[in-house]
Design a protein around this motif. Sequence first.
Motif, PDB file in Angstrom:
ATOM      1  N   ASN A 427      13.038 -13.603 -65.101  1.00  0.00           N
ATOM      2  CA  ASN A 427      13.498 -13.572 -63.713  1.00  0.00           C
ATOM      3  C   ASN A 427      14.856 -14.265 -63.621  1.00  0.00           C
ATOM      4  OD1 ASN A 427      10.921 -12.677 -61.931  1.00  0.00           O
ATOM      5  ND2 ASN A 427      10.248 -13.886 -63.681  1.00  0.00           N
ATOM      6  N   PRO A 428      15.925 -13.539 -63.928  1.00  0.00           N
ATOM      7  CA  PRO A 428      17.258 -14.149 -63.903  1.00  0.00           C
ATOM      8  C   PRO A 428      17.731 -14.402 -62.481  1.00  0.00           C
ATOM      9  CG  PRO A 428      17.439 -11.794 -64.278  1.00  0.00           C
ATOM     10  CD  PRO A 428      15.966 -12.114 -64.291  1.00  0.00           C
ATOM     11  N   LEU A 429      18.800 -15.182 -62.364  1.00  0.00           N
ATOM     12  CA  LEU A 429      19.386 -15.463 -61.056  1.00  0.00           C
ATOM     13  C   LEU A 429      20.659 -14.669 -60.822  1.00  0.00           C
ATOM     14  CD1 LEU A 429      17.469 -17.970 -61.611  1.00  0.00           C
ATOM     15  CD2 LEU A 429      18.819 -19.093 -59.862  1.00  0.00           C
ATOM     16  N   ALA A 430      21.044 -13.878 -61.787  1.00  0.00           N
ATOM     17  CA  ALA A 430      22.145 -12.941 -61.632  1.00  0.00           C
ATOM     18  C   ALA A 430      21.903 -11.824 -62.631  1.00  0.00           C
ATOM     19  CB  ALA A 430      23.490 -13.614 -61.879  1.00  0.00           C
ATOM     20  N   PHE A 431      22.277 -10.603 -62.256  1.00  0.00           N
ATOM     21  CA  PHE A 431      21.917  -9.457 -63.087  1.00  0.00           C
ATOM     22  C   PHE A 431      22.928  -8.338 -62.872  1.00  0.00           C
ATOM     23  CE2 PHE A 431      19.526  -5.481 -63.796  1.00  0.00           C
ATOM     24  CZ  PHE A 431      19.067  -5.704 -65.086  1.00  0.00           C
ATOM     25  N   ASP A 432      23.313  -7.702 -63.966  1.00  0.00           N
ATOM     26  CA  ASP A 432      24.241  -6.579 -63.898  1.00  0.00           C
ATOM     27  C   ASP A 432      23.598  -5.391 -64.595  1.00  0.00           C
ATOM     28  OD1 ASP A 432      26.268  -4.762 -63.960  1.00  0.00           O
ATOM     29  OD2 ASP A 432      27.769  -6.102 -64.828  1.00  0.00           O
ATOM     30  N   GLU A 685      23.140 -11.160 -57.317  1.00  0.00           N
ATOM     31  CA  GLU A 685      23.623 -12.526 -57.505  1.00  0.00           C
ATOM     32  C   GLU A 685      22.940 -13.420 -56.495  1.00  0.00           C
ATOM     33  OE1 GLU A 685      25.382 -15.177 -59.458  1.00  0.00           O
ATOM     34  OE2 GLU A 685      26.946 -13.678 -59.484  1.00  0.00           O
ATOM     35  N   VAL A 686      22.198 -14.423 -56.987  1.00  0.00           N
ATOM     36  CA  VAL A 686      21.551 -15.355 -56.073  1.00  0.00           C
ATOM     37  C   VAL A 686      22.565 -16.337 -55.520  1.00  0.00           C
ATOM     38  CG1 VAL A 686      19.919 -17.255 -55.935  1.00  0.00           C
ATOM     39  CG2 VAL A 686      19.270 -15.156 -57.083  1.00  0.00           C
ATOM     40  N   TRP A 687      23.425 -16.822 -56.380  1.00  0.00           N
ATOM     41  CA  TRP A 687      24.428 -17.780 -55.959  1.00  0.00           C
ATOM     42  C   TRP A 687      25.673 -17.031 -55.483  1.00  0.00           C
ATOM     43  CZ3 TRP A 687      23.404 -23.028 -56.268  1.00  0.00           C
ATOM     44  CH2 TRP A 687      22.235 -23.360 -56.956  1.00  0.00           C
TER      45      TRP A 687
END
Length: 693
Positions: A427-432, A685-687
């Motif tokens: 469960n990443p906090l940013a993903f492309d 992107e969470v942040w």
Amino acid sequence: MRKTKKMSRREFVASAISTAAISSVPFGRGFLASVSRAGAAAAAQQSQAPLTDTPPWKDQGVINVAKSPYAKLRNVPVRAVTIESGFWAARREINVTKSIPSMHDLLEANGRMNNFRRLTGKSDAKQTGPVYSDSDVYKWTEAVGFALESGDRPELREMTEKVIADVVAAQQPNGYLNTYYVQDRASLSMTPQTQSTGHELYCMGHFLQGAIAYYRATGDRTMLDAGIRFVDNFLLPDYGPAPKKPIVSGHPEIEMALIELYRITGDKRQLDLAGYILHGDERAPFPAYRTIYMFCGTPFTARTKLEGHAVRAMYACCGATDYYMETGDPDYLKTLNTLWNDMTSTKMYVTGGVGSRGEGEAFGDSYELPNFRAYGESCAAIGNMMWSWRMLAVTGDAKFTDVIERALYNGINSGMSLDGVLYCYRNPLAFDPSTGDKIRNPWYDTTCCPPNLERTFAALPGYFYSTSKDGLYVHLYDNSELDWHLENGTPLKVTQKTNYPWDGDVTITVTPAEAADFTFYVRVPGWSNRAQVSVNGKPVAGVTPGAYLPIRRRWAPGDTVRLQLDMTPQALTANPHVIEDSGRVAVLRGPLIYCMEQLDQPDGVTLSDAAIDLRRQTATEFHSEFKSDLLGGVVVLRHPGAAYEGTSQGALYAPYAGATRKARAVPLTLIPYYAWANRDPSFMEVWAPLLQG
């Protein structure tokens, strides 16, 4: 220390197995079939082991701490709480009608059940899957057990009884049960090397937990008695302190399972063996890098920080907390507090996820919390919740409940798709998505996370309340009804009416069978900067964020507690030591972390350019809007943000142009993190970059 290549669980296991000498003793299928039939006959003739049944099986909680001398809070059973229409009801209905049944079909399709049937002559299939494949079936069974506590489902029960019958039939006469270390691998079984890599005790730990959950739901002892045979007939006689054989858990799990079994049987040998495993067996020495990765093999009380494989560490901490609740060993409590503080102050994501490194599925160094590379395995977030739940039982401290809620609503809830058939391993906090990676999948050959998520959602009612000697604690909020009793036996009903987590207004009706004096502990979440609590319309003083508000009075049937929480969106900043979050903020509304997905943003605005504009008054510039037709019904946040010009397509290096970068105003949309990647693939992107003012 010797340098070694960091590796994942799958690589670690494969490497260890490949270096072991495999026996050439020709045990054919006919031999195993006869052994299994003999085992079944022996089991049928063996009398059932006596159980303490205190409290009775149907009244035991997620963990049974009713008689644990060093537990402050007691669980209520899953069946005592009915979660009604609202946020969690929808997730739980999908779980029991789609997730659990479809996972059964996937376990069948991928050979997990044939691994058992081949040992009784019912299948010609070869063994398939990794060394820990048996545990997938056991966790699924545990999910069914918790689901059945919330109401009988005959088709699901019939399906599970067939699974249990096939599993138990494969047990050997001496009690041993594992479908991998048989035939030409039999000589490797339970050697120290195999114990460290082969997951035999890990699988049996999940077997015991699945058996206990199913027993608590149905009273059926078939699987439970098989687990007792493994422990009492195979494990206890031959493994443990000298002159017995060495024992190491390899992947912690057996520790908490043995203690939970002890809570049912009252057999102190099971508790003592768990303690021996937690201490580590000096006759089975391993290099330091191995004991770090496994989070076992050395005395638990010698640990000073969380490191190594994140799930292993969480499960070891669960077992150690269980051990403390039964023994009161002060060294364990000291170590547990040290480790929990290390996790929450330096190694936990804002979502409640843990385990920042993909290599080794491991904890990183303090403040090593990357966003794109975040691993955050679903099982690790669940382990965080399980451990914090146990620490809450020990202390009654709301800081543990805050972490339970953060992990549950975000790092755990994100692990299952809204339709209940796709799962996140990480469960990443940013993903492309341009990398070609697919974050949600229906199946993983290492399929630990899907049934783990299913058992967590099925058990959720058991996490809403606890009892104490002086009253009742309310931990979580949703439309629900508790039908239980105080520890003095007074029958009690508690109903909640709310639109939580979209709204912070919670009305709780307290109905004892007759007027009674006790304390009602209302949890005020740490994220609510301003909160109000009233009883029958009269304000209650002493409300403190991040604490339980004790309301001591004589409660009469129909008394009403109203909790009003501040749901104003907040911009959170990370500790400056978290380098990857420099110049970034996270957005929190209530218990939910928010993120941005590309498809919600205006044309021409890429997320790498988007920014939350903190030159404005953040609290007033976020606009909340409930969208019933989006992602199952969510509150989205609108924000008049900004987009930096020329950042995503600019030169790799350019002359420094000062601290201020040119930006233009753009409207931004944020959705709850748990719901990301449920639509068309999109950059997430969470942040969000912080716009300097």
